[in-house]
Motif scaffolding. Sequence first.
Motif, PDB file in Angstrom:
ATOM      1  N   ARG A 276       0.843  -1.205   0.000  1.00  0.00           N
ATOM      2  CA  ARG A 276       0.000   0.000   0.000  1.00  0.00           C
ATOM      3  C   ARG A 276       0.880   1.257   0.000  1.00  0.00           C
ATOM      4  O   ARG A 276       0.561   2.253  -0.602  1.00  0.00           O
ATOM      5  N   MET A 277       2.019   1.166   0.718  1.00  0.00           N
ATOM      6  CA  MET A 277       2.935   2.297   0.795  1.00  0.00           C
ATOM      7  C   MET A 277       3.502   2.613  -0.593  1.00  0.00           C
ATOM      8  O   MET A 277       3.437   3.751  -1.071  1.00  0.00           O
ATOM      9  N   VAL A 278       4.024   1.580  -1.280  1.00  0.00           N
ATOM     10  CA  VAL A 278       4.612   1.792  -2.612  1.00  0.00           C
ATOM     11  C   VAL A 278       3.519   2.235  -3.589  1.00  0.00           C
ATOM     12  O   VAL A 278       3.703   3.151  -4.388  1.00  0.00           O
ATOM     13  N   ASP A 279       2.359   1.617  -3.487  1.00  0.00           N
ATOM     14  CA  ASP A 279       1.228   1.937  -4.366  1.00  0.00           C
ATOM     15  C   ASP A 279       0.862   3.415  -4.262  1.00  0.00           C
ATOM     16  O   ASP A 279       0.671   4.100  -5.268  1.00  0.00           O
ATOM     17  N   ASN A 280       0.798   3.924  -3.039  1.00  0.00           N
ATOM     18  CA  ASN A 280       0.414   5.330  -2.864  1.00  0.00           C
ATOM     19  C   ASN A 280       1.464   6.283  -3.428  1.00  0.00           C
ATOM     20  O   ASN A 280       1.125   7.292  -4.039  1.00  0.00           O
ATOM     21  N   LEU A 281       2.749   5.961  -3.206  1.00  0.00           N
ATOM     22  CA  LEU A 281       3.796   6.840  -3.743  1.00  0.00           C
ATOM     23  C   LEU A 281       3.752   6.849  -5.267  1.00  0.00           C
ATOM     24  O   LEU A 281       3.850   7.906  -5.905  1.00  0.00           O
ATOM     25  N   LEU A 282       3.566   5.657  -5.845  1.00  0.00           N
ATOM     26  CA  LEU A 282       3.568   5.577  -7.303  1.00  0.00           C
ATOM     27  C   LEU A 282       2.308   6.227  -7.890  1.00  0.00           C
ATOM     28  O   LEU A 282       2.391   6.974  -8.875  1.00  0.00           O
ATOM     29  N   SER A 283       1.145   5.967  -7.281  1.00  0.00           N
ATOM     30  CA  SER A 283      -0.082   6.542  -7.863  1.00  0.00           C
ATOM     31  C   SER A 283      -0.037   8.071  -7.764  1.00  0.00           C
ATOM     32  O   SER A 283      -0.491   8.764  -8.667  1.00  0.00           O
ATOM     33  N   ASN A 284       0.567   8.636  -6.700  1.00  0.00           N
ATOM     34  CA  ASN A 284       0.738  10.089  -6.609  1.00  0.00           C
ATOM     35  C   ASN A 284       1.637  10.597  -7.727  1.00  0.00           C
ATOM     36  O   ASN A 284       1.338  11.586  -8.392  1.00  0.00           O
ATOM     37  N   ALA A 285       2.788   9.901  -7.914  1.00  0.00           N
ATOM     38  CA  ALA A 285       3.743  10.340  -8.929  1.00  0.00           C
ATOM     39  C   ALA A 285       3.071  10.379 -10.304  1.00  0.00           C
ATOM     40  O   ALA A 285       3.250  11.330 -11.080  1.00  0.00           O
ATOM     41  N   LEU A 286       2.247   9.361 -10.584  1.00  0.00           N
ATOM     42  CA  LEU A 286       1.569   9.322 -11.892  1.00  0.00           C
ATOM     43  C   LEU A 286       0.477  10.387 -11.969  1.00  0.00           C
ATOM     44  O   LEU A 286       0.295  11.042 -12.998  1.00  0.00           O
ATOM     45  N   LYS A 287      -0.220  10.563 -10.838  1.00  0.00           N
ATOM     46  CA  LYS A 287      -1.346  11.526 -10.824  1.00  0.00           C
ATOM     47  C   LYS A 287      -0.853  12.959 -11.027  1.00  0.00           C
ATOM     48  O   LYS A 287      -1.492  13.744 -11.718  1.00  0.00           O
ATOM     49  N   PHE A 288       0.290  13.298 -10.396  1.00  0.00           N
ATOM     50  CA  PHE A 288       0.751  14.686 -10.423  1.00  0.00           C
ATOM     51  C   PHE A 288       1.798  14.955 -11.513  1.00  0.00           C
ATOM     52  O   PHE A 288       2.513  15.944 -11.450  1.00  0.00           O
TER      53      PHE A 288
ATOM     54  N   THR B 259      -7.958  11.546  -1.340  1.00  0.00           N
ATOM     55  CA  THR B 259      -8.542  11.727  -0.004  1.00  0.00           C
ATOM     56  C   THR B 259      -7.598  12.481   0.933  1.00  0.00           C
ATOM     57  O   THR B 259      -7.984  12.872   2.028  1.00  0.00           O
ATOM     58  N   GLY B 260      -6.338  12.628   0.543  1.00  0.00           N
ATOM     59  CA  GLY B 260      -5.373  13.263   1.442  1.00  0.00           C
ATOM     60  C   GLY B 260      -4.835  12.290   2.483  1.00  0.00           C
ATOM     61  O   GLY B 260      -4.184  12.690   3.437  1.00  0.00           O
ATOM     62  N   LEU B 261      -5.093  10.994   2.274  1.00  0.00           N
ATOM     63  CA  LEU B 261      -4.609   9.997   3.255  1.00  0.00           C
ATOM     64  C   LEU B 261      -3.338   9.288   2.789  1.00  0.00           C
ATOM     65  O   LEU B 261      -2.630   8.689   3.575  1.00  0.00           O
ATOM     66  N   GLY B 262      -3.042   9.402   1.460  1.00  0.00           N
ATOM     67  CA  GLY B 262      -1.955   8.607   0.868  1.00  0.00           C
ATOM     68  C   GLY B 262      -0.617   8.774   1.562  1.00  0.00           C
ATOM     69  O   GLY B 262       0.001   7.795   2.006  1.00  0.00           O
ATOM     70  N   LEU B 263      -0.140  10.022   1.671  1.00  0.00           N
ATOM     71  CA  LEU B 263       1.191  10.228   2.250  1.00  0.00           C
ATOM     72  C   LEU B 263       1.206   9.998   3.752  1.00  0.00           C
ATOM     73  O   LEU B 263       2.236   9.630   4.313  1.00  0.00           O
ATOM     74  N   ALA B 264       0.043  10.215   4.409  1.00  0.00           N
ATOM     75  CA  ALA B 264      -0.036   9.911   5.850  1.00  0.00           C
ATOM     76  C   ALA B 264       0.168   8.411   6.024  1.00  0.00           C
ATOM     77  O   ALA B 264       0.906   7.961   6.917  1.00  0.00           O
ATOM     78  N   LEU B 265      -0.467   7.642   5.133  1.00  0.00           N
ATOM     79  CA  LEU B 265      -0.299   6.180   5.185  1.00  0.00           C
ATOM     80  C   LEU B 265       1.173   5.824   4.961  1.00  0.00           C
ATOM     81  O   LEU B 265       1.743   5.009   5.695  1.00  0.00           O
TER      82      LEU B 265
END
Length: 439
Positions: A334-346, A401-407
């Motif tokens: 979940r940690m790697v997923d959130n970092l990668l999905s952010n990188a792609l999103k932004f 949701t603003g939870l990704g990096l907190a996670l």
Amino acid sequence: MSDKREKSGRSSSAVRPRDLKLLTDTVERERSTLMALFHVIQAVNSSLDLEEVLSLVIDYIIQLTQAERGFLMLLNQVGELEFKVARNVDQETIEGASFDISRTIVQGVVRQGRSVVTTNAQEDPRFSARESVVSFQLRSILCVPLRVKDQVTGVIYVDNRYKSGIFGDRHRDLLTAFANQAAVAIENARLFTETQRRAKQLAAALARQEELDRLKSEFIRNTSHELRTPLAIIQGYAELLEHGELGELSPEQRQPVSAITARARELNKLLDDFATILEVGEQDWPSEPVDLAVVVRVVAADYQADAQKAGLTLSTEIPPDLPLVQGNPSHLQRMVDNLLSNALKFTPSGGCVWLRLGVQGINVCLEVSDTGIGISPDQFERIFERFYQVDGSPTRRYGGTGLGLALVKEVVEAHGGWVTVESELGEGSLFRVLLPCVP
Ligand code: ADP
């Protein structure tokens, strides 16, 4: 000759027994006054209870000066004088109706910062017939400023309405000396009371905040639980449809059905994020040696098609024989997923995103970098807070949701590691995660 001088000296400076007695009495009186002053200063300085300090101060002053009444007033935050204690000679508290004091004298002492003593106010040329001194029939008045670091913080005022001439310069000087000590003790007690009040307010606010956090977590837990089952059914049927197991789909049906499965998968990930963030906080989760290379490969493969669709290049750099880390595979995923999905999103179309693994000292290092919109340095701390988004407005461009990096932060720290960010607006971002290797 010397004998003569001795004789004459003796006769000229001889003190009569009565004078000697008077002198001894005066010295004794002074000594006991100073001793009493010393003791009360000690008592006043050893208490931080404002009420107690104020009462001690005023009772001692009445006793010292033989005044009929004593008042202690302090300047409030807006510079107005407030009555704090009002006592009479019997150490009783005086009620409001008897606060008929000379405002002229009090205001003058506050303004000029100098003590005033008047032995017979009725005949004192400093006060005109209009003064309260005259209308309240006040006679002896002694008023001294309370001063802390050259700032007048209040006044002590004692008077006698019936007798004149009871205060002298000696009283004024004694009271001034005492007032300087008392002012500091009062200020200390006042600051202590204020600090205690603030501490109580902060404790109450913290308790409220903790309760809100608990309610928020409970809400997330309950909502996720309620959504899980219907979502699993939706996803299950959508996948059956997509794979043609419920009959062949027409070309028009294929695209909407794969949109349903993709969205259902996204929602499932969101629920996994909720579960992960709640679970890592509890610190009671299963852990095992994990190969981050495997995790990174799985996540990268999961996003490869999306990256291509968005016009982005997604690359991985994974060295062989990477040491394992101790942890929970699904949390780390979940940690790697959130970092990668952010990188792609932004990252706008045409940009690049990298996933790199390596070893740094005793840690495995994961870097997720992009050539995207970047983050302003003043946001570096805040983006790791739960629910924080740089643009959280309803009209924001990017979802989430603003939870990704907190996670990310909470998972990494629960695994004994840490996460950092480097970024420049318009240039891109780099998130670096360090996790201790299994020895
Ligand atoms: P969100 O659900 O909004 O992505 P996150 O907690 O994952 O929430 O991220 C918080 C904020 O940090 C985002 O809203 C975004 O403003 C910023 N952010 C995170 N990752 C990146 C990135 N790779 N590039 C630019 N901004 C980012």
